[in-house]
Motif scaffolding. Structure first.
Motif, PDB file in Angstrom:
ATOM      1  N   ILE A  11     -44.863  14.244 -13.941  1.00  0.00           N
ATOM      2  CA  ILE A  11     -45.010  13.371 -12.763  1.00  0.00           C
ATOM      3  C   ILE A  11     -45.769  12.111 -13.152  1.00  0.00           C
ATOM      4  O   ILE A  11     -45.361  10.996 -12.811  1.00  0.00           O
ATOM      5  CB  ILE A  11     -45.724  14.092 -11.608  1.00  0.00           C
ATOM      6  CG1 ILE A  11     -44.865  15.243 -11.069  1.00  0.00           C
ATOM      7  CG2 ILE A  11     -46.047  13.107 -10.473  1.00  0.00           C
ATOM      8  CD1 ILE A  11     -45.613  16.168 -10.117  1.00  0.00           C
ATOM      9  N   TYR A  12     -46.873  12.275 -13.869  1.00  0.00           N
ATOM     10  CA  TYR A  12     -47.676  11.120 -14.254  1.00  0.00           C
ATOM     11  C   TYR A  12     -46.847  10.125 -15.067  1.00  0.00           C
ATOM     12  O   TYR A  12     -46.928   8.913 -14.845  1.00  0.00           O
ATOM     13  CB  TYR A  12     -48.920  11.544 -15.043  1.00  0.00           C
ATOM     14  CG  TYR A  12     -49.802  10.377 -15.359  1.00  0.00           C
ATOM     15  CD1 TYR A  12     -50.616   9.820 -14.377  1.00  0.00           C
ATOM     16  CD2 TYR A  12     -49.792   9.787 -16.615  1.00  0.00           C
ATOM     17  CE1 TYR A  12     -51.417   8.709 -14.659  1.00  0.00           C
ATOM     18  CE2 TYR A  12     -50.579   8.686 -16.902  1.00  0.00           C
ATOM     19  CZ  TYR A  12     -51.379   8.152 -15.917  1.00  0.00           C
ATOM     20  OH  TYR A  12     -52.149   7.050 -16.181  1.00  0.00           O
ATOM     21  N   ALA A  13     -46.033  10.632 -15.966  1.00  0.00           N
ATOM     22  CA  ALA A  13     -45.218   9.765 -16.817  1.00  0.00           C
ATOM     23  C   ALA A  13     -44.163   9.000 -16.025  1.00  0.00           C
ATOM     24  O   ALA A  13     -43.724   7.932 -16.451  1.00  0.00           O
ATOM     25  CB  ALA A  13     -44.551  10.593 -17.913  1.00  0.00           C
ATOM     26  N   THR A  14     -43.751   9.535 -14.872  1.00  0.00           N
ATOM     27  CA  THR A  14     -42.695   8.881 -14.098  1.00  0.00           C
ATOM     28  C   THR A  14     -43.231   7.991 -12.976  1.00  0.00           C
ATOM     29  O   THR A  14     -42.438   7.333 -12.308  1.00  0.00           O
ATOM     30  CB  THR A  14     -41.741   9.926 -13.477  1.00  0.00           C
ATOM     31  OG1 THR A  14     -42.474  10.758 -12.580  1.00  0.00           O
ATOM     32  CG2 THR A  14     -41.081  10.767 -14.555  1.00  0.00           C
ATOM     33  N   LEU A  15     -44.552   7.973 -12.757  1.00  0.00           N
ATOM     34  CA  LEU A  15     -45.100   7.105 -11.707  1.00  0.00           C
ATOM     35  C   LEU A  15     -44.844   5.651 -12.053  1.00  0.00           C
ATOM     36  O   LEU A  15     -45.087   5.209 -13.176  1.00  0.00           O
ATOM     37  CB  LEU A  15     -46.601   7.335 -11.545  1.00  0.00           C
ATOM     38  CG  LEU A  15     -47.036   8.616 -10.865  1.00  0.00           C
ATOM     39  CD1 LEU A  15     -48.559   8.755 -10.945  1.00  0.00           C
ATOM     40  CD2 LEU A  15     -46.561   8.671  -9.426  1.00  0.00           C
ATOM     41  N   LYS A  16     -44.357   4.918 -11.075  1.00  0.00           N
ATOM     42  CA  LYS A  16     -44.109   3.492 -11.254  1.00  0.00           C
ATOM     43  C   LYS A  16     -44.921   2.737 -10.204  1.00  0.00           C
ATOM     44  O   LYS A  16     -45.522   3.339  -9.336  1.00  0.00           O
ATOM     45  CB  LYS A  16     -42.617   3.208 -11.091  1.00  0.00           C
ATOM     46  CG  LYS A  16     -41.786   3.920 -12.153  1.00  0.00           C
ATOM     47  CD  LYS A  16     -40.376   3.437 -12.170  1.00  0.00           C
ATOM     48  CE  LYS A  16     -39.492   4.024 -13.203  1.00  0.00           C
ATOM     49  NZ  LYS A  16     -39.928   4.971 -14.131  1.00  0.00           N
ATOM     50  N   ASP A  17     -44.918   1.448 -10.276  1.00  0.00           N
ATOM     51  CA  ASP A  17     -45.631   0.635  -9.294  1.00  0.00           C
ATOM     52  C   ASP A  17     -47.108   1.020  -9.239  1.00  0.00           C
ATOM     53  O   ASP A  17     -47.692   1.178  -8.180  1.00  0.00           O
ATOM     54  CB  ASP A  17     -44.976   0.779  -7.913  1.00  0.00           C
ATOM     55  CG  ASP A  17     -45.458  -0.281  -6.928  1.00  0.00           C
ATOM     56  OD1 ASP A  17     -45.927  -1.345  -7.376  1.00  0.00           O
ATOM     57  OD2 ASP A  17     -45.370  -0.032  -5.708  1.00  0.00           O
ATOM     58  N   GLN A  18     -47.686   1.216 -10.419  1.00  0.00           N
ATOM     59  CA  GLN A  18     -49.065   1.643 -10.539  1.00  0.00           C
ATOM     60  C   GLN A  18     -49.931   0.526 -11.099  1.00  0.00           C
ATOM     61  O   GLN A  18     -49.505  -0.192 -12.001  1.00  0.00           O
ATOM     62  CB  GLN A  18     -49.174   2.833 -11.508  1.00  0.00           C
ATOM     63  CG  GLN A  18     -48.539   4.101 -11.020  1.00  0.00           C
ATOM     64  CD  GLN A  18     -49.335   4.716  -9.908  1.00  0.00           C
ATOM     65  OE1 GLN A  18     -48.898   4.740  -8.777  1.00  0.00           O
ATOM     66  NE2 GLN A  18     -50.519   5.174 -10.195  1.00  0.00           N
ATOM     67  N   PRO A  19     -51.172   0.418 -10.620  1.00  0.00           N
ATOM     68  CA  PRO A  19     -52.092  -0.497 -11.292  1.00  0.00           C
ATOM     69  C   PRO A  19     -52.534   0.125 -12.617  1.00  0.00           C
ATOM     70  O   PRO A  19     -52.358   1.322 -12.837  1.00  0.00           O
ATOM     71  CB  PRO A  19     -53.273  -0.579 -10.319  1.00  0.00           C
ATOM     72  CG  PRO A  19     -53.230   0.709  -9.578  1.00  0.00           C
ATOM     73  CD  PRO A  19     -51.774   1.078  -9.481  1.00  0.00           C
ATOM     74  N   LYS A  20     -53.085  -0.686 -13.482  1.00  0.00           N
ATOM     75  CA  LYS A  20     -53.625  -0.153 -14.739  1.00  0.00           C
ATOM     76  C   LYS A  20     -54.838   0.710 -14.404  1.00  0.00           C
ATOM     77  O   LYS A  20     -55.690   0.316 -13.625  1.00  0.00           O
ATOM     78  CB  LYS A  20     -54.024  -1.303 -15.654  1.00  0.00           C
ATOM     79  CG  LYS A  20     -54.438  -0.870 -17.029  1.00  0.00           C
ATOM     80  CD  LYS A  20     -54.570  -2.083 -17.942  1.00  0.00           C
ATOM     81  CE  LYS A  20     -55.098  -1.734 -19.293  1.00  0.00           C
ATOM     82  NZ  LYS A  20     -54.263  -0.858 -20.071  1.00  0.00           N
ATOM     83  N   HIS A  21     -54.878   1.911 -14.969  1.00  0.00           N
ATOM     84  CA  HIS A  21     -55.972   2.846 -14.708  1.00  0.00           C
ATOM     85  C   HIS A  21     -56.895   2.958 -15.918  1.00  0.00           C
ATOM     86  O   HIS A  21     -56.424   2.961 -17.061  1.00  0.00           O
ATOM     87  CB  HIS A  21     -55.431   4.248 -14.399  1.00  0.00           C
ATOM     88  CG  HIS A  21     -54.750   4.353 -13.083  1.00  0.00           C
ATOM     89  ND1 HIS A  21     -53.506   4.938 -12.937  1.00  0.00           N
ATOM     90  CD2 HIS A  21     -55.115   3.958 -11.846  1.00  0.00           C
ATOM     91  CE1 HIS A  21     -53.146   4.902 -11.668  1.00  0.00           C
ATOM     92  NE2 HIS A  21     -54.101   4.313 -10.986  1.00  0.00           N
ATOM     93  N   THR A  22     -58.176   3.093 -15.637  1.00  0.00           N
ATOM     94  CA  THR A  22     -59.139   3.421 -16.687  1.00  0.00           C
ATOM     95  C   THR A  22     -58.962   4.899 -17.045  1.00  0.00           C
ATOM     96  O   THR A  22     -58.318   5.649 -16.282  1.00  0.00           O
ATOM     97  CB  THR A  22     -60.582   3.210 -16.195  1.00  0.00           C
ATOM     98  OG1 THR A  22     -60.854   4.177 -15.168  1.00  0.00           O
ATOM     99  CG2 THR A  22     -60.805   1.786 -15.679  1.00  0.00           C
ATOM    100  N   PRO A  23     -59.531   5.365 -18.151  1.00  0.00           N
ATOM    101  CA  PRO A  23     -59.437   6.792 -18.475  1.00  0.00           C
ATOM    102  C   PRO A  23     -59.981   7.696 -17.358  1.00  0.00           C
ATOM    103  O   PRO A  23     -59.411   8.750 -17.077  1.00  0.00           O
ATOM    104  CB  PRO A  23     -60.261   6.928 -19.761  1.00  0.00           C
ATOM    105  CG  PRO A  23     -60.137   5.576 -20.413  1.00  0.00           C
ATOM    106  CD  PRO A  23     -60.138   4.608 -19.258  1.00  0.00           C
ATOM    107  N   GLN A  24     -61.059   7.281 -16.702  1.00  0.00           N
ATOM    108  CA  GLN A  24     -61.611   8.071 -15.589  1.00  0.00           C
ATOM    109  C   GLN A  24     -60.636   8.108 -14.411  1.00  0.00           C
ATOM    110  O   GLN A  24     -60.488   9.134 -13.746  1.00  0.00           O
ATOM    111  CB  GLN A  24     -62.964   7.497 -15.122  1.00  0.00           C
ATOM    112  CG  GLN A  24     -64.065   7.600 -16.144  1.00  0.00           C
ATOM    113  CD  GLN A  24     -64.044   6.451 -17.163  1.00  0.00           C
ATOM    114  OE1 GLN A  24     -63.270   5.492 -17.070  1.00  0.00           O
ATOM    115  NE2 GLN A  24     -64.889   6.565 -18.168  1.00  0.00           N
TER     116      GLN A  24
END
Length: 155
Positions: A11-24
């Motif tokens: 699921i995480y790999a297929t998420l689109k339209d996402q802002p850049k996330h920090t490791p946290q």
């Protein structure tokens, strides 16, 4: 890797339209995916119990406070969907569209289909995530209509 972890990674790999996330933030996103998938799809309630403390504060007016409210909501949603159709309501299909993280808040926007032929529900879940636990929850649910006045979709 467990089945749940494989699902979360997919699921995480297929998420689109996402802002850049920090490791946290990535960890918070994956934790909300674990929570919602374990609770509503794979029914791995031991995971739910690890991620939701007994003092979970619930803002959905249809269920009470506490950890059991997440299970109460699940049962309420199944009963409601069962009332709407003569079809068997089983495991919902949940398509995560975007997950946003801002400080202690994790917001998941998803499309939930309860049974075959269901147009579904647009769901926004907002959680407060503190020290590895989801301690508070708000939600907004809206049925997907048959017709819209625009072509933008709800997702």
């Amino acid at each position: 890797m467990s089945k749940l972890e494989s699902i979360v990674e997919e699921i995480y790999a297929t998420l689109k339209d996402q802002p850049k996330h920090t490791p946290q933030q990535v960890e918070a996103v994956k934790q909300v995916l674990r929570l919602l998938t374990a609770t509503f799809v794979t029914e791995e309630f031991d995971i739910t119990n690890k991620l939701v403390p007994l003092h979970y504060k619930q803002h959905d007016p249809l269920v009470g406070d506490g950890r059991d409210s997440i299970f109460e909501f699940k049962n309420l949603a199944i009963a409601q969907a069962q009332k709407e159709t003569d079809k068997k309501v089983g495991v919902p299909v949940v398509s995560f569209k975007r997950i946003l993280v801002d400080g202690d808040y994790v917001i998941a926007h998803s499309h939930v289909i309860a049974y075959e032929g269901d147009r579904g529900t647009a769901v926004v879940d907002m959680f407060r995530y503190v020290n590895g636990e989801f301690v508070e929850h708000w939600d907004v649910l809206q049925q997907v209509p048959a017709n819209a006045k625009n072509s933008n979709t709800m997702f």
